[in-house]
Scaffold this active site. Structure first.
Site, PDB file in Angstrom:
ATOM      1  N   ASP A 107       7.780 -11.823   8.049  1.00 32.85           N
ATOM      2  CA  ASP A 107       6.929 -11.443   9.181  1.00 32.85           C
ATOM      3  C   ASP A 107       5.976 -12.606   9.466  1.00 32.85           C
ATOM      4  O   ASP A 107       6.417 -13.738   9.568  1.00 32.85           O
ATOM      5  CB  ASP A 107       6.209 -10.123   8.847  1.00 32.85           C
ATOM      6  N   TYR A 257      -2.774 -12.577  15.789  1.00 35.25           N
ATOM      7  CA  TYR A 257      -2.053 -12.486  17.059  1.00 35.25           C
ATOM      8  C   TYR A 257      -2.780 -13.159  18.220  1.00 35.25           C
ATOM      9  O   TYR A 257      -2.257 -13.180  19.339  1.00 35.25           O
ATOM     10  CB  TYR A 257      -1.833 -11.018  17.431  1.00 35.25           C
ATOM     11  N   HIS A 317      12.662  -3.605   8.830  1.00 34.80           N
ATOM     12  CA  HIS A 317      11.793  -4.780   8.796  1.00 34.80           C
ATOM     13  C   HIS A 317      11.238  -5.079   7.409  1.00 34.80           C
ATOM     14  O   HIS A 317      11.040  -6.234   7.050  1.00 34.80           O
ATOM     15  CB  HIS A 317      10.649  -4.576   9.791  1.00 34.80           C
TER      16      HIS A 317
END
Length: 343
Positions: A107, A257, A317
């Site tokens: 990730d 982010y 994931h």
């Protein structure tokens, strides 16, 4: 917290710029394998890998990344740019007295190890990425949107594809944080779930976050109740995440982010756009967000990695937790075949 007879130990390293908490197995002086977790995980997320790599003769290390767990939080958005976490990891490598490491990321941890490979190739024996492929221009929203599967996400309906949630992190950071922190136990029950291959044929909920006004509803609504998915975590592991995030909250992790322009500039100024060291990429077959088997998302990686090995795991994931034996086998086989002098 053991998967074998090898004990996982806690340690910490501090410099003038940052303090890193980390877990480790094995002995200092052995070849390091450094595992970098992503959002919203912890060093504990690698609990199934550390003892196994130590048993193979490596010094296995998993830090809490910047803003997570027991590592330093930082006050500014720009403190969470990729180049800062890259520097944290190089400092950690210096601290343990090693010149090189095998770097493994998942990730958001994967862009960090890719960036280390681009900017510090001399510090890498090899690099392994899980779910997020190497994007030479940086792990940023524009680069990800370029890899969207438009058969599933028509541009007129889903201009950002499954990455719509990324824009929500940028546009509404307070609402985003409140949603995750409103009920931490429910948040992790919702997020840590195994993947189903059939779900990949329809748009992910992450493509609709702005439309819904939040991850779990408008105005920072908290996560709903949901049974725990024991294929990924158990009740004790859930409790460890909840306890950690009660201390830190989501501000730091969510700020990862919010640095696209800095991360683009850092990637553009990298020492190299081509990775010459051995590279492993692990696809998660049932990952509906980081979908790399059918979409063009992994294409740039294949053009920019000279010695690339690809493998696929039938997992969602959270590969390291959902299918730890499969991941351990793939990592071990790749190291023995591509880096035989280290084994």
């Amino acid at each position: 917290m053991t998967d074998s007879n090898e004990i996982i130990r806690e340690d910490r390293f501090s410099s003038e710029r940052h303090s890193t908490f980390y877990l480790q197995s094995g002995t200092r002086g052995q070849v390091p394998v450094i595992f970098c977790h992503g959002w919203p995980e912890l060093s504990h997320s690698w609990r199934h890998q550390l003892p196994v790599l130590a048993e193979l003769g490596f010094h296995a290390i998993a830090p809490d990344m910047r803003g997570y767990g027991q590592s330093s939080p930082h006050p500014n958005v720009e403190d969470y740019a990729v180049e800062e976490m890259e520097a944290d990891m190089i400092e950690l490598l210096d601290h343990i007295g090693a010149e090189k490491a095998i770097w493994v990321g998942h990730d958001w941890g994967t862009p960090i190890v890719w960036s280390i490979a681009q900017n510090h190739p001399e510090r890498c024996f090899g690099v392994a990425g899980i779910c997020v492929p190497f994007l030479p221009n940086g792990f940023t929203l524009p680069a990800l949107v370029a890899g969207v599967d438009r058969e599933i996400y028509p541009a007129d309906q889903f201009p950002l594809g499954q990455w719509d949630y990324w824009q929500f992190h940028r546009d509404e950071p307070d609402k985003c944080r409140r949603g995750f922190e409103g009920n931490l136990e429910n948040t992790f029950r919702v997020l840590f779930r195994s993947g189903q291959r059939e779900s990949k044929s329809s748009p992910s909920i992450t493509a609709m976050i702005r439309m819904m006004g939040g991850w779990f509803g408008p105005n920072g609504a908290p996560a709903p109740e949901m049974p725990i998915d024991t294929n990924v975590i158990d009740e004790a592991e859930l409790a460890s995440y909840v306890a950690a995030y009660k201390q830190t909250g989501f501000s730091g992790p969510n700020n990862w982010y919010r640095n696209d322009q800095r991360n683009i500039a850092h990637a553009q100024s990298a020492k190299t756009q081509k990775l010459e060291m051995p590279v492993l990429f692990v696809h998660a077959a049932n990952d509906g967000i980081c979908e790399t088997l059918n979409s063009p998302l992994a294409a740039p990686m294949r053009e920019h990695c000279r010695h690339l090995t690809e493998a696929t795991i039938e997992s969602g994931h959270w590969v390291a937790q959902e299918k730890p034996e499969d991941l351990n086998r793939i990592l071990s086989n790749w190291i023995s075949s591509q880096l035989p002098a280290l084994t």
